[in-house]
Design a protein around this motif. Structure first.
Motif, PDB file in Angstrom:
ATOM      1  N   PRO A 103     -14.169  -0.703  -0.030  1.00 47.06           N
ATOM      2  CA  PRO A 103     -13.098  -0.280  -0.952  1.00 47.06           C
ATOM      3  C   PRO A 103     -12.025  -1.367  -1.141  1.00 47.06           C
ATOM      4  CG  PRO A 103     -13.149   1.106   1.036  1.00 47.06           C
ATOM      5  CD  PRO A 103     -14.317   0.187   1.129  1.00 47.06           C
ATOM      6  N   MET A 104     -11.900  -2.273  -0.169  1.00 49.47           N
ATOM      7  CA  MET A 104     -10.914  -3.357  -0.281  1.00 49.47           C
ATOM      8  C   MET A 104     -11.495  -4.579  -0.986  1.00 49.47           C
ATOM      9  SD  MET A 104      -8.109  -2.312   1.095  1.00 49.47           S
ATOM     10  CE  MET A 104      -7.209  -3.845   1.381  1.00 49.47           C
ATOM     11  N   LEU A 105     -12.750  -4.481  -1.406  1.00 47.93           N
ATOM     12  CA  LEU A 105     -13.412  -5.579  -2.122  1.00 47.93           C
ATOM     13  C   LEU A 105     -13.303  -6.915  -1.385  1.00 47.93           C
ATOM     14  CD1 LEU A 105     -12.257  -4.593  -5.720  1.00 47.93           C
ATOM     15  CD2 LEU A 105     -14.572  -4.390  -4.787  1.00 47.93           C
ATOM     16  N   GLY A 106     -13.395  -6.833  -0.077  1.00 47.85           N
ATOM     17  CA  GLY A 106     -13.424  -8.071   0.717  1.00 47.85           C
ATOM     18  C   GLY A 106     -12.081  -8.474   1.295  1.00 47.85           C
ATOM     19  N   ALA A 107     -11.010  -7.826   0.864  1.00 47.46           N
ATOM     20  CA  ALA A 107      -9.697  -8.149   1.445  1.00 47.46           C
ATOM     21  C   ALA A 107      -9.541  -7.369   2.747  1.00 47.46           C
ATOM     22  CB  ALA A 107      -8.584  -7.775   0.476  1.00 47.46           C
ATOM     23  N   ASP A 108      -8.722  -7.881   3.658  1.00 50.04           N
ATOM     24  CA  ASP A 108      -8.489  -7.164   4.912  1.00 50.04           C
ATOM     25  C   ASP A 108      -7.179  -6.404   4.840  1.00 50.04           C
ATOM     26  OD1 ASP A 108     -10.769  -7.932   6.269  1.00 50.04           O
ATOM     27  OD2 ASP A 108      -9.883  -9.863   6.808  1.00 50.04           O
ATOM     28  N   ARG A 109      -7.220  -5.178   5.300  1.00 52.17           N
ATOM     29  CA  ARG A 109      -5.958  -4.443   5.428  1.00 52.17           C
ATOM     30  C   ARG A 109      -5.168  -5.045   6.578  1.00 52.17           C
ATOM     31  NH1 ARG A 109      -5.444   0.329   2.699  1.00 52.17           N
ATOM     32  NH2 ARG A 109      -3.918   1.245   4.099  1.00 52.17           N
ATOM     33  N   SER A 142       4.567  -6.429  -9.033  1.00 56.22           N
ATOM     34  CA  SER A 142       3.278  -6.996  -8.641  1.00 56.22           C
ATOM     35  C   SER A 142       3.215  -7.250  -7.139  1.00 56.22           C
ATOM     36  CB  SER A 142       3.026  -8.291  -9.419  1.00 56.22           C
ATOM     37  OG  SER A 142       1.860  -8.898  -8.947  1.00 56.22           O
ATOM     38  N   ILE A 143       4.298  -7.777  -6.591  1.00 59.51           N
ATOM     39  CA  ILE A 143       4.303  -8.022  -5.144  1.00 59.51           C
ATOM     40  C   ILE A 143       4.229  -6.695  -4.389  1.00 59.51           C
ATOM     41  CG2 ILE A 143       5.637  -8.986  -3.222  1.00 59.51           C
ATOM     42  CD1 ILE A 143       6.720 -11.061  -5.194  1.00 59.51           C
ATOM     43  N   LYS A 144       4.933  -5.707  -4.898  1.00 62.30           N
ATOM     44  CA  LYS A 144       4.907  -4.386  -4.248  1.00 62.30           C
ATOM     45  C   LYS A 144       3.478  -3.839  -4.220  1.00 62.30           C
ATOM     46  CE  LYS A 144       5.725  -0.510  -6.320  1.00 62.30           C
ATOM     47  NZ  LYS A 144       6.399   0.439  -7.230  1.00 62.30           N
ATOM     48  N   ARG A 145       2.816  -3.900  -5.365  1.00 68.42           N
ATOM     49  CA  ARG A 145       1.453  -3.361  -5.445  1.00 68.42           C
ATOM     50  C   ARG A 145       0.497  -4.116  -4.533  1.00 68.42           C
ATOM     51  NH1 ARG A 145      -0.004  -1.028 -11.091  1.00 68.42           N
ATOM     52  NH2 ARG A 145       1.934  -0.002 -11.643  1.00 68.42           N
ATOM     53  N   THR A 146       0.653  -5.434  -4.476  1.00 67.23           N
ATOM     54  CA  THR A 146      -0.250  -6.231  -3.654  1.00 67.23           C
ATOM     55  C   THR A 146      -0.034  -5.907  -2.177  1.00 67.23           C
ATOM     56  OG1 THR A 146      -0.063  -7.938  -5.345  1.00 67.23           O
ATOM     57  CG2 THR A 146      -1.124  -8.571  -3.302  1.00 67.23           C
ATOM     58  N   GLY A 147       1.216  -5.787  -1.765  1.00 65.79           N
ATOM     59  CA  GLY A 147       1.517  -5.453  -0.382  1.00 65.79           C
ATOM     60  C   GLY A 147       0.953  -4.097  -0.009  1.00 65.79           C
ATOM     61  N   ARG A 148       1.094  -3.162  -0.912  1.00 69.61           N
ATOM     62  CA  ARG A 148       0.571  -1.819  -0.655  1.00 69.61           C
ATOM     63  C   ARG A 148      -0.941  -1.817  -0.554  1.00 69.61           C
ATOM     64  NH1 ARG A 148       4.157   2.149  -4.260  1.00 69.61           N
ATOM     65  NH2 ARG A 148       5.912   1.829  -2.857  1.00 69.61           N
ATOM     66  N   PHE A 149      -1.560  -2.563  -1.450  1.00 65.71           N
ATOM     67  CA  PHE A 149      -3.017  -2.671  -1.431  1.00 65.71           C
ATOM     68  C   PHE A 149      -3.483  -3.173  -0.063  1.00 65.71           C
ATOM     69  CE2 PHE A 149      -6.702  -5.589  -2.273  1.00 65.71           C
ATOM     70  CZ  PHE A 149      -7.646  -4.610  -2.533  1.00 65.71           C
ATOM     71  N   LEU A 150      -2.711  -4.082   0.509  1.00 61.48           N
ATOM     72  CA  LEU A 150      -3.092  -4.660   1.800  1.00 61.48           C
ATOM     73  C   LEU A 150      -2.631  -3.800   2.978  1.00 61.48           C
ATOM     74  CD1 LEU A 150      -2.415  -8.385   0.913  1.00 61.48           C
ATOM     75  CD2 LEU A 150      -4.634  -7.263   1.107  1.00 61.48           C
ATOM     76  N   GLY A 151      -2.111  -2.632   2.691  1.00 62.82           N
ATOM     77  CA  GLY A 151      -1.834  -1.673   3.752  1.00 62.82           C
ATOM     78  C   GLY A 151      -0.408  -1.658   4.275  1.00 62.82           C
ATOM     79  N   HIS A 152       0.479  -2.424   3.658  1.00 68.23           N
ATOM     80  CA  HIS A 152       1.865  -2.408   4.130  1.00 68.23           C
ATOM     81  C   HIS A 152       2.611  -1.210   3.555  1.00 68.23           C
ATOM     82  CE1 HIS A 152       1.550  -6.261   6.071  1.00 68.23           C
ATOM     83  NE2 HIS A 152       0.983  -6.761   4.984  1.00 68.23           N
ATOM     84  N   GLN A 575      -9.169  -4.159 -10.404  1.00 65.89           N
ATOM     85  CA  GLN A 575      -8.304  -4.143  -9.220  1.00 65.89           C
ATOM     86  C   GLN A 575      -7.248  -5.246  -9.328  1.00 65.89           C
ATOM     87  OE1 GLN A 575      -8.147  -2.011  -6.260  1.00 65.89           O
ATOM     88  NE2 GLN A 575      -6.230  -3.140  -6.486  1.00 65.89           N
ATOM     89  N   SER A 576      -7.662  -6.391  -9.832  1.00 66.27           N
ATOM     90  CA  SER A 576      -6.727  -7.515  -9.948  1.00 66.27           C
ATOM     91  C   SER A 576      -5.603  -7.218 -10.930  1.00 66.27           C
ATOM     92  CB  SER A 576      -7.449  -8.785 -10.406  1.00 66.27           C
ATOM     93  OG  SER A 576      -8.507  -9.097  -9.541  1.00 66.27           O
ATOM     94  N   ILE A 577      -5.939  -6.653 -12.083  1.00 66.36           N
ATOM     95  CA  ILE A 577      -4.853  -6.385 -13.039  1.00 66.36           C
ATOM     96  C   ILE A 577      -3.996  -5.224 -12.557  1.00 66.36           C
ATOM     97  CG2 ILE A 577      -5.964  -7.420 -15.057  1.00 66.36           C
ATOM     98  CD1 ILE A 577      -6.639  -4.614 -16.045  1.00 66.36           C
ATOM     99  N   GLU A 578      -4.592  -4.345 -11.784  1.00 67.52           N
ATOM    100  CA  GLU A 578      -3.796  -3.272 -11.171  1.00 67.52           C
ATOM    101  C   GLU A 578      -2.724  -3.890 -10.258  1.00 67.52           C
ATOM    102  OE1 GLU A 578      -3.704   0.126 -10.891  1.00 67.52           O
ATOM    103  OE2 GLU A 578      -2.542   0.180  -9.004  1.00 67.52           O
TER     104      GLU A 578
END
Ligand code: ARG
Length: 588
Positions: A103-109, A142-152, A575-578
């Motif tokens: 679900p993370m498409l290869g990124a680590d939480r 954008s930074i907020k969304r990226t941080g959240r995606f990574l589990g912060h 996912q990227s544009i999200e």
């Protein structure tokens, strides 16, 4: 998920080790000669001195240990000692299969999720949003969304400017226009009306009128300053007016941010920090940090080793009034107390850098926030017009955000109609979605700290490094998938197989880097990295599309695997544009 680069570096490291060299030499990087190879390892060059051996010889020994590896289809030594690498197509396909099911498409939480407050948006109540606030909203979101995606745990706070002179100006202007209102009757003891005596439209006219008059009329300005002070001291009539102004403005701001696809968790304001000021100031005095200088109360923040002068932080002016700085310090107290954040990130115009330097130093010096917590300033550059000067309307006035968005949408609408692939009924909705991508991508593709030129023509183009081009690519993928389904195909149960040509492989390689890109973009607070990734992925897809028969593919298994890759490409791009804060339409 383990990154592709880590797989490769591990393989090389053990090959170095087996040959008797330091495994740290096995670092693999993307090739700087893509015409020759996909990846490279320069460890033999680095090791030559240490081992007093020709790099070519070291490289040969290492390459010998790579024979029979599952990872590479090519590991070739070239003079004077580089190891050129091509990844195995089978390994790459396997990697993408696991990425596809992640679900993370290869990124680590994040292993240790942090609490991060992002202070962005920063509009001023009762003043219309202008393009200066646009960048903060877009970048912060954008930074907020990226941080959240990574589990912060990321908390977005709009930090409204609601405590300044603009409030006094509006109150003063209202008093001049309608002195009979109960808010100005000092003997009034009853309950103030629930309804505001103005609309947002009125406010938008009142504020500029008041501001203009205060610049010419000394006495009027004095009145406004006094009104501001009385408001800040809690004068009931003015507090009631202030509440009306807040309500009316916030409703309007929310509408605007919604249109931008920007959402705040907290709608806190400068006024919320005021209750913390007296204790904070007292403590700074008691602990010897604050002292009186020419009637004002200040804290020195100059440090040894500074090459430029950092003026002291002024906590209170000689008349006892607090300032922007005081409010920001008290806001730190509020945030530390109520949210205990690991980091507070401010996404604000870079011209405010000195202000934040002073605030951060003062906060640290006086211990407002724990020493292990980070206070970070991300200062962004100015959005300029084609003339290289800050973006203005055609008439030379300050461009309002709403108008700017409407201009973009109109331009987008024209282009979409010219394209004619969408029925007219859809065109307006599509123009809104695509228009937003034009604005956001146009902004985010630049390194945040740099100034950039806002060019409607370029940003709305379907060609080049633009939002519409990216969306067009996603829509193209969607339409191929839809056609596949129409022709009786099913999107489930398909599996990604090894690449059948180089452009196919290039697309796979590009997709595989998504996780690393997302992680790096967050660490460096650099949404432009995500844009660069998307652009390369879109280009890789389009080359693949032009060079590869997809629906016309004879071999059903191959066709199914191409469709599976299309599904993954769509997922990664969406996912990227999200993460950038926009989405793709169904058609365009
Ligand atoms: N309202 C301010 C402005 O328009 C920006 C606020 C930035 N955030 C902060 N904590 N000072 O310039």
């Amino acid at each position: 998920m383990k990154k592709l680069m880590d797989h490769m570096t591990e393989e090389l490291s053990s090959a170095f080790e087996k040959a008797g060299y330091d495994p740290a030499l096995g670092k693999v990087t993307v090739s700087n000669r893509p015409d020759l190879c996909e990846f490279q390892c320069n460890g033999a060059m680095a090791g030559a001195k240490k081992y007093r051996k020709a790099p070519f010889m070291i490289a040969e020994e290492v390459a010998e240990n790579l024979k029979g590896t599952r990872l590479f289809e090519k590991a070739e030594v070239v003079k004077p000692g580089f190891i050129n690498l091509d990844l195995s197509k089978e390994f790459l396909a396997e990697y993408l299969v696991s990425m596809d099911s992640d679900p993370m498409l290869g990124a680590d939480r994040a292993e240790k999720p942090e609490t991060i407050i992002i202070d962005y948006g920063g509009p001023n109540v009762a003043k219309p949003l202008h393009v200066g606030h646009l960048r903060s909203a877009i970048i912060g979101e954008s930074i907020k969304r990226t941080g959240r995606f990574l589990g912060h745990n990321v908390i977005g706070d709009v930090h409204l400017g609601d405590w300044g002179l603009q409030m006094g100006l509006i109150i003063t202007e209202l008093k001049h226009r309608s002195p009979e209102l109960v808010y100005f009757d000092d003997s009034f003891k009853g309950e103030y009306p629930k309804e505001a005596p103005f609309t947002i439209g009125d406010l938008e006219e009142i504020y500029p009128a008041a501001s203009a008059r205060s610049k010419e009329d000394e006495e009027y300005r004095g009145e406004a300053l006094e009104a501001t002070e009385q408001l800040q001291n809690g004068k009931p009539g003015y507090m009631a007016l202030w509440n009306h102004i807040m309500k009316v403005s916030v409703a309007d701001l929310k509408k605007n941010y919604e249109r931008l696809n920007v959402e705040f968790d907290l709608w806190k304001a400068e006024s919320d920090a005021q209750p913390y000021i007296p204790d904070m100031v007292q403590r700074m005095i008691d602990e010897g940090f604050a002292y009186e200088d020419q009637g004002a109360l200040v804290v020195d923040v100059q440090q040894e080793g500074d090459t430029k002068e950092i003026p002291p932080c002024i906590l209170l002016k000689s008349d006892g009034a607090s300032l922007y700085t005081t409010t920001d310090l008290a806001t730190i107290v509020d945030r530390a107390k109520n949210y205990d954040p690991d980091e507070i990130l401010y996404v604000v115009d870079k011209r405010q850098e000195l202000h934040f330097e002073q605030v951060f130093r003062c906060a640290r010096k006086t211990g407002l926030i724990g020493g292990d917590k980070r206070l970070v300033f991300l200062g962004f550059g100015t959005m300029n017009g084609k003339d290289g000067k800050p973006f203005k309307t055609r008439e030379g006035g300050v461009m309002r955000l709403e108008n700017l968005l409407s201009d973009i949408e109109n331009e987008m609408y024209k282009k979409i109609i010219e394209n004619r692939s969408v029925k007219d009924t859809d065109a307006e909705g599509t123009a809104q979605i695509v228009g937003l991508s034009a604005v956001k991508y146009g902004d985010l593709q630049n390194q945040a700290t740099k100034d950039y030129v806002f060019d409607i023509d370029r940003f709305t183009s379907f060609e080049g490094n633009t939002g519409p081009y990216i969306l067009y690519t996603i829509v193209r993928i969607k339409s191929i998938l839809a056609r596949y389904v129409e022709e009786g195909g099913s999107l489930s149960g398909l599996s990604i197989l090894p690449a059948i040509n180089q452009s196919h492989k290039n697309l796979m390689l590009q997709l595989a880097s998504f996780g690393q890109v997302a992680e790096n973009a967050f660490v460096d607070k650099a949404p432009h990295r995500i844009c660069a990734f998307i652009y390369e992925a879109a280009n890789a897809f389009n080359s693949f599309y032009h060079e590869t028969k997809i629906l016309g593919q004879q071999d059903e298994a191959v066709k199914g695997s191409l469709i599976a890759l299309l599904c993954l490409t769509r997922k990664v791009l969406e996912q990227s544009i999200e993460l950038l804060g926009f989405s793709a339409p169904e058609r365009m």
